[in-house]
Scaffold this active site. Structure first.
Site, PDB file in Angstrom:
ATOM      1  N   GLU A 179       0.603  -1.425   0.044  1.00  0.00           N
ATOM      2  CA  GLU A 179       0.153  -0.029   0.023  1.00  0.00           C
ATOM      3  C   GLU A 179       0.763   1.263   0.002  1.00  0.00           C
ATOM      4  O   GLU A 179       0.848   2.053   1.052  1.00  0.00           O
ATOM      5  CB  GLU A 179      -0.988  -0.080   1.302  1.00  0.00           C
ATOM      6  CG  GLU A 179      -2.097  -1.071   1.087  1.00  0.00           C
ATOM      7  CD  GLU A 179      -3.098  -1.000   2.300  1.00  0.00           C
ATOM      8  OE1 GLU A 179      -2.958  -0.201   3.264  1.00  0.00           O
ATOM      9  OE2 GLU A 179      -4.238  -1.965   1.941  1.00  0.00           O
ATOM     10  N   GLU A 372      -5.276  -8.562  -1.092  1.00  0.00           N
ATOM     11  CA  GLU A 372      -6.180  -8.098   0.024  1.00  0.00           C
ATOM     12  C   GLU A 372      -7.577  -8.079  -0.349  1.00  0.00           C
ATOM     13  O   GLU A 372      -8.189  -7.144  -1.103  1.00  0.00           O
ATOM     14  CB  GLU A 372      -5.718  -6.911   0.782  1.00  0.00           C
ATOM     15  CG  GLU A 372      -4.247  -7.236   1.536  1.00  0.00           C
ATOM     16  CD  GLU A 372      -3.765  -6.069   2.341  1.00  0.00           C
ATOM     17  OE1 GLU A 372      -4.667  -5.398   2.895  1.00  0.00           O
ATOM     18  OE2 GLU A 372      -2.630  -5.592   2.671  1.00  0.00           O
TER      19      GLU A 372
HETATM   20  P1  P53 Z   1      -7.314  -3.303   9.376  1.00  0.00           P
HETATM   21  C1  P53 Z   1      -6.730   1.374   5.694  1.00  0.00           C
HETATM   22  C2  P53 Z   1      -7.599   1.231   4.835  1.00  0.00           C
HETATM   23  C3  P53 Z   1      -7.056   0.335   3.735  1.00  0.00           C
HETATM   24  C4  P53 Z   1      -6.248  -0.525   4.143  1.00  0.00           C
HETATM   25  O1  P53 Z   1      -6.820  -3.305   7.961  1.00  0.00           O
HETATM   26  C5  P53 Z   1      -5.491  -0.818   5.128  1.00  0.00           C
HETATM   27  C6  P53 Z   1      -5.895   0.095   6.167  1.00  0.00           C
HETATM   28  C7  P53 Z   1      -5.323   0.152   7.382  1.00  0.00           C
HETATM   29  O2  P53 Z   1      -5.977  -0.076   8.568  1.00  0.00           O
HETATM   30  O3  P53 Z   1      -4.092  -1.464   5.334  1.00  0.00           O
HETATM   31  C8  P53 Z   1      -4.461  -2.549   4.832  1.00  0.00           C
HETATM   32  O4  P53 Z   1      -6.192  -4.281   9.940  1.00  0.00           O
HETATM   33  C9  P53 Z   1      -2.945  -3.242   5.128  1.00  0.00           C
HETATM   34  C10 P53 Z   1      -3.159  -4.425   6.119  1.00  0.00           C
HETATM   35  C11 P53 Z   1      -4.360  -4.418   7.314  1.00  0.00           C
HETATM   36  C12 P53 Z   1      -5.560  -4.442   6.101  1.00  0.00           C
HETATM   37  O5  P53 Z   1      -5.621  -3.468   5.231  1.00  0.00           O
HETATM   38  O6  P53 Z   1      -7.085  -2.047   9.923  1.00  0.00           O
HETATM   39  O7  P53 Z   1      -2.252  -3.681   4.003  1.00  0.00           O
HETATM   40  O8  P53 Z   1      -1.815  -4.664   7.032  1.00  0.00           O
HETATM   41  O9  P53 Z   1      -4.281  -5.343   8.246  1.00  0.00           O
HETATM   42  C13 P53 Z   1      -6.903  -4.358   7.068  1.00  0.00           C
HETATM   43  O10 P53 Z   1      -8.659  -3.804   9.485  1.00  0.00           O
END
Ligand code: P53
Length: 476
Positions: A179, A372
């Site tokens: 990201e 993801e």
């Molecule tokens: P969590 C925010 C918005 C989009 C992606 O997020 C993000 C985030 C960070 O919060 O991060 C990605 O754990 C990231 C992962 C993360 C996952 O999204 O806040 O690449 O490390 O865990 C989900 O629910």
């Protein structure tokens, strides 16, 4: 048949959110270790509040996380049982170079990942490796100011030399920076950046971004030199912006918001700074210091594929009254009245995935990889630790259907799909364990209590069936 025969089904994690073992095997400290759970987390990850070490008042969930450092064999066996073709994980930079600026790597760290990759191959699982998933060695932050310093490019280059050579034949798919656009939203968590009095924050962020973009091109160059089989991808926190209304100002706002994200991928995939970004920087008095040869490097070593995370679409408007933010997300966004939201306020939009895929494919014309996607939710296990997570199955099935439509009906070239947090892990945004994404339940709570025991959720068997049918059977 919608998907290619060799479609890479799997799941994704990041080192600091699952490994734990933060001080084992010679590992050094990184930014991601010192972000606590609780009300100070957001000021810290966004670089407004300084946290360079542990203190007694806070709880740091990454220290032990889900202890995958000691349990990876058990976890990979479960991934194998689900039929994973790929497992996306990240290397902790500080396991390989504890301080970041050493000349010789730490053998114990190198060996750890070598064993882990070999374990994956036992099950026919192809590792997909993120070189940096938000982590930056604390020493590099204290001594050089992290990515604001050009010297980081050289240290990253050393890391790449070491890992590409050591893991040749074991790893073929690489992502340079997780990201990469997160540097704008969570500069400390995303890139180790913090700000001093009098800093021009935008200037600091874009200069640091330039260093990452150059480092990414160098990584791509070395990866291809070391092994022509290597495939290197960029990684974007994606999610297209919708205009709130058909008012042209809102449409324009959406376009500008999209470009804020595309900027990074435009450089990594097309190999040059886009005109709109150069103009905007000029207007804002931002000057990127480049070295001789940077432009040529960026142009010559573009990525092989475009990977991205997708959780939600976004909404843009110029109406100040509507600039209410969706809760619980680092990316501020306007609420979309047509969408439902998760318990953390992340709006659920399967068609948005198809839209985002098409936007990215139209723009770059390179294979995509969804690395993801998933639903963070509260799970309630029964006395045997079993979770009936129909809500998760429903979310994933709807997104897989949209992804299928993008491939089957729109002709998007897609390499694979890895769900986020295939095993429950620590949330990056909030530090919670309670926000779970996994097919595998981990017995641990927000305060660090629990046995760490792993149990299969209902979605475990569902995803196994999805993979076995190569995405044909999405039924619950
Ligand atoms: P969590 C925010 C918005 C989009 C992606 O997020 C993000 C985030 C960070 O919060 O991060 C990605 O754990 C990231 C992962 C993360 C996952 O999204 O806040 O690449 O490390 O865990 C989900 O629910």
């Amino acid at each position: 048949m919608a998907f290619r025969k060799d479609f890479l089904w799997g799941g994704a994690t990041a080192a600091n959110q699952c490994e734990g073992g933060y001080n084992e095997g010679g590992r050094g400290l990184a930014n991601v270790d010192v972000v606590p759970i609780g009300k100070d987390r957001f000021p810290i990850i966004s670089g407004q509040m300084k946290m360079f070490d542990f203190d007694d008042e806070h709880f740091y969930p990454a220290k032990e996380a889900i202890d995958m450092y000691h349990r990876y064999k058990e976890d990979i066996a479960l991934f194998g049982e689900m039929g994973f073709k790929t497992y996306r994980l990240s290397i902790a930079w500080t396991r390989i170079f504890p301080n970041g600026d050493e000349t010789e790597p730490n053998e114990e760290g190198l060996k750890f990942y070598e064993d882990l990759f070999k374990e994956c191959h036992k099950y026919g699982i192809e590792p997909l490796v993120t070189i940096t998933h938000f982590d930056c060695p604390m020493h590099l932050i204290k001594k050089y100011g992290a990515w604001r310093s050009r010297e980081l490019v050289g240290f990253y280059e050393n890391l790449c030399h070491v890992i590409f050579n050591r893991y040749k034949g074991l790893v073929k798919y690489w992502l340079t920076f997780n990201e990469i656009n997160m540097i704008l939203h969570a500069p400390f968590m995303g890139a180790g950046l913090y700000f001093e009095e009098g800093d021009n924050k935008e200037q600091v962020k874009f200069q640091a971004a330039h260093h990452e973009l150059v480092a990414s091109a160098i990584a791509t160059k070395i990866a291809h030199e070391v092994d022509p089989e290597n495939k290197v991808g960029c990684m974007l926190a994606a999610g297209s912006n919708y205009p709130y209304t058909p008012k042209p100002d809102d449409v324009w706002a959406g376009k500008e918001k999209d470009r804020e994200n595309y900027f990074f991928i435009d450089v990594q995939s097309r190999g040059e700074y886009p005109a709109y970004a150069l103009k905007e920087m000029e207007r804002n008095g931002i000057e990127i210091k480049m070295e001789d040869g940077d432009k040529e490097l960026l142009k010559a070593h573009t990525v092989d594929f475009i990977s991205f995370s997708y959780y939600s679409s976004r909404v843009a408007t110029t109406d100040p009254e509507l600039l209410e933010q969706t809760a619980g997300n680092i990316f501020a966004s306007v609420k979309n009245p047509y969408l439902e939201a998760s318990e953390w306020g992340w709006q659920i939009d399967p068609l948005g995935l198809r839209i985002t895929m098409n936007d990215l494919y139209d723009r770059y014309q390179k294979p995509l990889f969804i690395v993801e996607n998933g639903l963070g939710a509260v799970d309630t296990p029964d006395e045997n630790g079993y979770v009936v997570d129909d809500y998760r199955i429903e979310y994933l099935a709807a997104h897989l259907q949209a992804m299928k439509d993008a491939v089957e009906l729109d002709g998007v070239d897609l390499l694979g799909y890895t769900t986020w947090g295939c095993i429950d892990l620590v949330s990056a945004g909030t530090g919670e364990m309670k926000k779970r994404y996994g097919f595998i339940y981990v017995d641990r709570d927000n305060d660090g209590n629990g046995t760490l025991k792993r149990t299969k959720k209902k979605s475990f068997d569902w995803y196994k069936k999805v993979i076995a049918s190569n995405g044909e059977d999405l039924t619950n």
